[in-house]
Motif scaffolding. Structure first.
Motif, PDB file in Angstrom:
ATOM      1  N   VAL A 224      -0.098 -73.345 -97.636  1.00  0.00           N
ATOM      2  CA  VAL A 224       0.650 -72.867 -96.465  1.00  0.00           C
ATOM      3  C   VAL A 224       1.716 -71.870 -96.881  1.00  0.00           C
ATOM      4  CG1 VAL A 224       0.304 -74.993 -95.131  1.00  0.00           C
ATOM      5  CG2 VAL A 224       2.338 -74.751 -96.575  1.00  0.00           C
ATOM      6  N   GLU A 225       2.169 -71.105 -95.913  1.00  0.00           N
ATOM      7  CA  GLU A 225       3.331 -70.250 -96.092  1.00  0.00           C
ATOM      8  C   GLU A 225       4.544 -71.111 -95.745  1.00  0.00           C
ATOM      9  OE1 GLU A 225       5.024 -66.805 -97.295  1.00  0.00           O
ATOM     10  OE2 GLU A 225       2.870 -67.100 -97.132  1.00  0.00           O
TER      11      GLU A 225
ATOM     12  N   GLY B  67       5.146 -78.544 -94.971  1.00  0.00           N
ATOM     13  CA  GLY B  67       6.339 -77.703 -94.929  1.00  0.00           C
ATOM     14  C   GLY B  67       6.065 -76.251 -94.611  1.00  0.00           C
ATOM     15  N   GLY B  68       4.893 -75.956 -94.026  1.00  0.00           N
ATOM     16  CA  GLY B  68       4.613 -74.561 -93.751  1.00  0.00           C
ATOM     17  C   GLY B  68       3.543 -74.338 -92.714  1.00  0.00           C
ATOM     18  N   ARG B  69       3.237 -73.036 -92.548  1.00  0.00           N
ATOM     19  CA  ARG B  69       2.228 -72.624 -91.571  1.00  0.00           C
ATOM     20  C   ARG B  69       0.961 -72.199 -92.286  1.00  0.00           C
ATOM     21  NH1 ARG B  69       2.302 -67.134 -92.254  1.00  0.00           N
ATOM     22  NH2 ARG B  69       4.367 -66.203 -92.318  1.00  0.00           N
ATOM     23  N   LEU B  70      -0.108 -72.299 -91.567  1.00  0.00           N
ATOM     24  CA  LEU B  70      -1.419 -71.906 -92.048  1.00  0.00           C
ATOM     25  C   LEU B  70      -1.374 -70.498 -92.644  1.00  0.00           C
ATOM     26  CD1 LEU B  70      -4.535 -72.382 -92.076  1.00  0.00           C
ATOM     27  CD2 LEU B  70      -4.551 -71.293 -89.821  1.00  0.00           C
ATOM     28  N   ASN B  71      -2.007 -70.351 -93.817  1.00  0.00           N
ATOM     29  CA  ASN B  71      -2.176 -69.036 -94.425  1.00  0.00           C
ATOM     30  C   ASN B  71      -3.582 -69.000 -95.007  1.00  0.00           C
ATOM     31  OD1 ASN B  71      -2.271 -66.836 -96.305  1.00  0.00           O
ATOM     32  ND2 ASN B  71      -0.034 -66.780 -96.277  1.00  0.00           N
ATOM     33  N   ILE B  72      -4.531 -68.448 -94.258  1.00  0.00           N
ATOM     34  CA  ILE B  72      -5.922 -68.478 -94.683  1.00  0.00           C
ATOM     35  C   ILE B  72      -6.152 -67.617 -95.920  1.00  0.00           C
ATOM     36  CG2 ILE B  72      -6.656 -66.720 -93.039  1.00  0.00           C
ATOM     37  CD1 ILE B  72      -8.697 -69.741 -94.376  1.00  0.00           C
ATOM     38  N   TYR B  73      -5.416 -66.527 -96.068  1.00  0.00           N
ATOM     39  CA  TYR B  73      -5.567 -65.720 -97.291  1.00  0.00           C
ATOM     40  C   TYR B  73      -5.239 -66.573 -98.512  1.00  0.00           C
ATOM     41  CZ  TYR B  73      -5.000 -62.214-100.876  1.00  0.00           C
ATOM     42  OH  TYR B  73      -5.114 -61.511-102.050  1.00  0.00           O
ATOM     43  N   ASN B  74      -4.104 -67.253 -98.472  1.00  0.00           N
ATOM     44  CA  ASN B  74      -3.741 -68.132 -99.593  1.00  0.00           C
ATOM     45  C   ASN B  74      -4.816 -69.182 -99.830  1.00  0.00           C
ATOM     46  OD1 ASN B  74      -1.339 -66.786 -99.950  1.00  0.00           O
ATOM     47  ND2 ASN B  74      -0.038 -68.426 -99.161  1.00  0.00           N
ATOM     48  N   ALA B  75      -5.352 -69.745 -98.748  1.00  0.00           N
ATOM     49  CA  ALA B  75      -6.378 -70.790 -98.884  1.00  0.00           C
ATOM     50  C   ALA B  75      -7.640 -70.232 -99.528  1.00  0.00           C
ATOM     51  CB  ALA B  75      -6.679 -71.413 -97.522  1.00  0.00           C
TER      52      ALA B  75
END
Length: 167
Positions: free
Chosen positions: A140-141, A153-161
């Motif tokens: 997550v971001e 502790g964060g929001r979805l970040n598909i690039y990171n995933a």
């Protein structure tokens, strides 16, 4: 039917053993059960909202955030029970009659996460539901607000995933 991910943008009612059993059956079939956290400004740690409140490890509960990374004022949360946040405020959605509307709710955030899970699985077909859930929550971001309101502790970040990049 070969389903790997279920998007559950609904809620209401109390605990149901029949639904708990169905989610357990989904787990045994290797299915990730993505669930909307609810829209009552509720701490799901203290007062569970269902189906997001079921504790099976294949449940992934989603809070709603706005375009400023703030938790929506009405979104349910929980440092032990809500996994991450995703966009859920003023989301364009199709509606009956071939129309589109701007809608808000954890029911708008949930499909973002289910879609990200499906994309991640399509790129990594050897992954199981637990690995997909772990990857989505660990990449997550981080946001200041969600650190106090969700497990990750964060929001979805598909690039990171997709890149397996842990911030």
């Amino acid at each position: 039917m070969g389903v790997h991910i279920m998007s559950n943008s609904w809620g209401g009612g109390g605990f149901s053993q029949a639904l708990a059993d169905a989610i357990t059956e989904a787990k045994q079939a290797g299915i990730l059960f993505v669930a909307a956290a609810g829209n009552e400004s509720n701490n799901n740690d203290a007062r569970p909202t269902y189906p997001a409140g079921y504790t099976m490890d294949n449940v992934l509960s989603v809070a709603a955030i706005d375009n400023k990374d703030m938790t929506a004022s009405w979104s349910n949360y929980g440092q032990r029970t809500v996994h991450l946040g995703a966009p859920g405020v003023n989301i364009m959605s199709s509606t009956p009659g071939n129309r589109y509307e701007s809608l808000s709710g954890t029911s708008m955030a949930c499909p973002h996460v289910a879609g990200a899970a499906a994309l991640l699985w399509s790129a990594n077909r050897q992954m199981n539901y637990a690995e997909i859930k772990q990857r989505l929550t660990s990449t997550v971001e981080p946001t200041r607000i969600l650190m106090r309101k969700t497990i990750s502790g964060g929001r979805l970040n598909i690039y990171n995933a997709l890149m397996n990049r842990i911030p």
